[in-house]
Design a protein around this motif. Sequence first.
Motif, short mmCIF file in Angstrom:
data_model
loop_
_atom_site.label_atom_id
_atom_site.label_comp_id
_atom_site.label_asym_id
_atom_site.label_seq_id
_atom_site.Cartn_x
_atom_site.Cartn_y
_atom_site.Cartn_z
N LYS A 78 26.38 31.64 54.26
CA LYS A 78 26.70 32.62 53.30
C LYS A 78 28.02 32.49 52.95
CE LYS A 78 27.20 37.76 53.54
NZ LYS A 78 27.19 39.01 54.35
N CYS A 79 28.26 32.79 51.61
CA CYS A 79 29.51 32.79 51.07
C CYS A 79 30.28 34.12 50.83
CB CYS A 79 29.82 32.35 49.69
SG CYS A 79 29.37 30.52 49.45
N ILE A 80 31.46 34.38 51.41
CA ILE A 80 32.00 35.63 51.15
C ILE A 80 33.30 35.53 50.25
CG2 ILE A 80 33.60 37.26 52.35
CD1 ILE A 80 32.19 36.60 54.87
N ILE A 81 33.31 36.35 49.08
CA ILE A 81 34.02 35.89 47.97
C ILE A 81 35.06 37.30 47.82
CG2 ILE A 81 34.10 36.01 45.41
CD1 ILE A 81 31.41 34.61 45.42
N SER A 82 36.40 36.96 48.01
CA SER A 82 37.23 38.04 47.69
C SER A 82 37.99 37.85 46.28
CB SER A 82 38.36 37.93 48.88
OG SER A 82 37.62 37.89 50.12
N ARG A 83 37.78 39.03 45.63
CA ARG A 83 38.62 38.99 44.44
C ARG A 83 40.03 39.14 44.48
NH1 ARG A 83 35.69 42.32 40.07
NH2 ARG A 83 35.58 44.08 41.99
N LYS A 84 40.88 38.59 43.71
CA LYS A 84 42.39 38.90 43.89
C LYS A 84 42.76 39.40 42.67
CE LYS A 84 43.41 35.07 46.89
NZ LYS A 84 44.30 33.70 46.98
N TYR A 85 43.59 40.47 43.04
CA TYR A 85 44.07 41.23 41.52
C TYR A 85 45.42 41.16 41.81
CZ TYR A 85 39.77 43.67 41.52
OH TYR A 85 38.31 44.03 41.17
N ARG A 86 46.19 40.74 40.69
CA ARG A 86 47.63 40.52 40.64
C ARG A 86 48.22 41.29 39.38
NH1 ARG A 86 46.59 39.51 45.02
NH2 ARG A 86 47.01 37.56 46.14
N ALA A 87 49.43 41.58 39.34
CA ALA A 87 49.92 42.16 38.18
C ALA A 87 50.04 41.25 37.14
CB ALA A 87 51.54 43.14 38.51
N LYS A 120 42.52 37.08 39.43
CA LYS A 120 42.80 35.55 39.46
C LYS A 120 41.46 34.84 40.22
CE LYS A 120 46.99 34.21 40.12
NZ LYS A 120 48.08 33.85 41.10
N LYS A 121 41.59 33.65 40.27
CA LYS A 121 40.37 32.80 40.89
C LYS A 121 40.26 33.60 42.39
CE LYS A 121 39.07 28.12 42.08
NZ LYS A 121 39.44 26.76 42.35
N PRO A 122 38.87 33.90 42.75
CA PRO A 122 38.48 34.64 43.76
C PRO A 122 38.68 33.52 44.99
CG PRO A 122 36.61 34.02 42.41
CD PRO A 122 37.89 33.63 41.56
N LYS A 123 38.74 33.93 46.05
CA LYS A 123 38.87 33.23 47.32
C LYS A 123 37.51 32.90 47.97
CE LYS A 123 40.91 32.82 51.91
NZ LYS A 123 41.99 33.36 52.84
N VAL A 124 36.86 32.07 48.09
CA VAL A 124 35.58 31.96 48.70
C VAL A 124 35.49 31.43 49.97
CG1 VAL A 124 33.16 30.84 48.38
CG2 VAL A 124 34.81 31.37 46.09
N ARG A 125 35.03 31.93 50.93
CA ARG A 125 34.80 31.67 52.33
C ARG A 125 33.53 31.35 52.66
NH1 ARG A 125 36.71 36.02 55.75
NH2 ARG A 125 36.42 34.59 57.41
N GLU A 180 20.13 28.08 53.54
CA GLU A 180 20.70 29.02 52.58
C GLU A 180 19.94 30.15 52.78
OE1 GLU A 180 23.39 29.00 51.11
OE2 GLU A 180 24.10 26.80 50.78
N GLY A 181 20.77 31.24 53.23
CA GLY A 181 19.92 32.45 53.69
C GLY A 181 19.19 33.13 52.37
N ASP A 182 19.62 32.93 51.36
CA ASP A 182 18.96 33.55 50.09
C ASP A 182 17.51 32.61 49.76
OD1 ASP A 182 20.68 35.47 49.54
OD2 ASP A 182 21.68 34.29 47.90
N GLN A 183 17.65 31.37 50.10
CA GLN A 183 16.29 30.35 50.01
C GLN A 183 15.50 31.00 50.97
OE1 GLN A 183 17.17 26.31 49.97
NE2 GLN A 183 18.40 26.47 48.01
N LEU A 184 15.87 31.01 52.27
CA LEU A 184 15.03 31.43 53.32
C LEU A 184 14.26 32.91 52.99
CD1 LEU A 184 13.77 30.74 55.99
CD2 LEU A 184 15.64 31.73 57.36
N PHE A 185 14.98 33.65 52.51
CA PHE A 185 14.67 35.06 52.13
C PHE A 185 13.54 34.93 51.04
CE2 PHE A 185 15.52 39.01 49.34
CZ PHE A 185 15.01 39.86 50.15
N PRO A 219 31.90 24.61 61.38
CA PRO A 219 31.41 25.96 60.93
C PRO A 219 32.57 26.89 61.12
CG PRO A 219 30.02 25.42 62.45
CD PRO A 219 30.75 24.17 62.21
N GLN A 220 32.99 27.61 60.15
CA GLN A 220 33.75 28.88 60.41
C GLN A 220 33.02 29.94 60.54
OE1 GLN A 220 36.71 29.65 57.38
NE2 GLN A 220 37.44 31.41 58.31
N GLY A 221 33.07 30.71 61.61
CA GLY A 221 32.33 31.92 61.94
C GLY A 221 31.42 32.00 63.15
N SER A 222 31.59 30.68 63.83
CA SER A 222 30.72 30.53 65.10
C SER A 222 31.78 31.00 66.25
CB SER A 222 30.31 29.16 65.49
OG SER A 222 31.55 28.32 66.11
#
Length: 511
Positions: free
Chosen positions: A48-57, A75-80, A204-209, A274-277
């Motif tokens: 799974k991808c976790i996307i964090s949007r970044k807001y800057r002045a 700005k360019k989002p951070k994807v984990r 991929e979770g979406d593919q299995l779903f 893997p990150q998350g185990s």
Amino acid sequence: METEDWYKLKRYPHIGEPLSNKDYKWIKEYVEDEKCIKEHSFLPLIHKCIISRKYRADTVNLDRNKKGERMRIIKKPKVRHIYYASHLDSIVFSYYNHLLSDKYEALLKVKNFNHSIVAYRKIPIETGSDKNKCNIDFAKSTFEFIKKNENVKLSAIVADVTAFFDNLDHKILKKQWCKVLDKKTLPEHHFNVFKALTKLHYVEGDQLFNSYKGTMLVEKGVPNSSKVKEIKRIGIKSNHYFKEKNAIAYCTKKEFLQNNLNLVISARNKKGIPQGSPISATLANVYMLDFDQEVYNKVEAIGGYYQRYSDDLIIVCEQKHEDEILKFIRDKVKNLAKLEIHPSKTALYRFEKIDGVFKGFEIDEDFKDHNYNKCLEYLGFSFDGQRVLIKNSGFSKFYRSMKRSFKKSTSLAIHSKNPDKSLFKSRLYKRFTHRGANRKLIYHPSKTDPTNYERTKKYYWGNYLSYIYKANESMKSLNDGKDVIKKQSKKFWKQFNNLMKFHESLLPKSK
């Protein structure tokens, strides 16, 4: 039922149904049997991808919005990339994390850098205390070192290792794993766990779903029974509604082996875990053993300060050692740890007295230009030599979360079957205001006598304001005894009430 700390049950949907406390006995026997784990067949992870949007002045366009606020850019989002293990595999990883963590802690007790490694560890606030330190305490100890040496011109180097978990060298990891166990080679049961983490196979979770035509196995109550549950396969619009519909699995293990092996992806990765185990965090610390030793020795020799929180590290030293330490760190990250620190992820700050006032400010490493408007940022806090504050990004994230919750609550109220179409106010107050900030032990009705309540091991941990109040109290000694951090949060009450007023105006008028 009393269970060990490593027996951590998860409720996320995966391949196969979730486990429960009723499974504890056979699982304990299974994970403690080295022969079973040596031969254990791990299911593929779910990605799974976790996307964090970044807001800057916006520093280029100085226009302001109708409220007089500076315009912001995304700005360019951070994807984990997060990988979830099946329920049994997760407990196997958790048990081996328990084994490895105990060995790692025993090894660190005889190391001089024991107190410099702070992430993913249970470090008591004081000897004998059952309460452990958190990022607030780690940041405070760093700022205290700087403050204590305010008569010296200091440099603070903050570095962030690029894609830390994704780039761990497998040979180094195996070598350090053996070192922690005090073995020349990994025992076969440990080696099987090592292979499961380094030879990445996932779905991929979406593919299995989608392979089950947008349906999931869900747990539903049985009519006229408060305890009996049944499992059904139902259609769900998207993965955003898994929790709401109480989805427990994509499919059974038997169904997966019969129908979905074609979905398994072999990453063929030569590095990374893997990150998350449940074991990944401990392995990250184990991996850095030699690096931590060499960096600590170098920094200690010049009277400096070293702390590493996972992939974030900070070194404080006299300014005359600044270039030497920067070069040393980059060399050790690249040649000893086989990792990388991107220049954009390295920040340099200086602390010195200017006109009799101890100040901290950012330095451009290449041109040595001063930026007096930007001060040291570390573990969610900023420190300018005079006071400690929570970073603005933390408050912005909380406010955006508040706005999303109001929006969702309003939508639920409008489309609910409840005739008065009202918001769930108590839930909103509990999550976003001081009314829900108190942390407390949770009591449950007794199974033998529902009129009596029994203590549990669970706590209600409060909300973000609980964290703010704790940080305020902890950092008071650095803020001249003033409630500087608490004052930062005062605007939330006004923002909350403005959102409440606005969203109530959107609801249909009751007749």
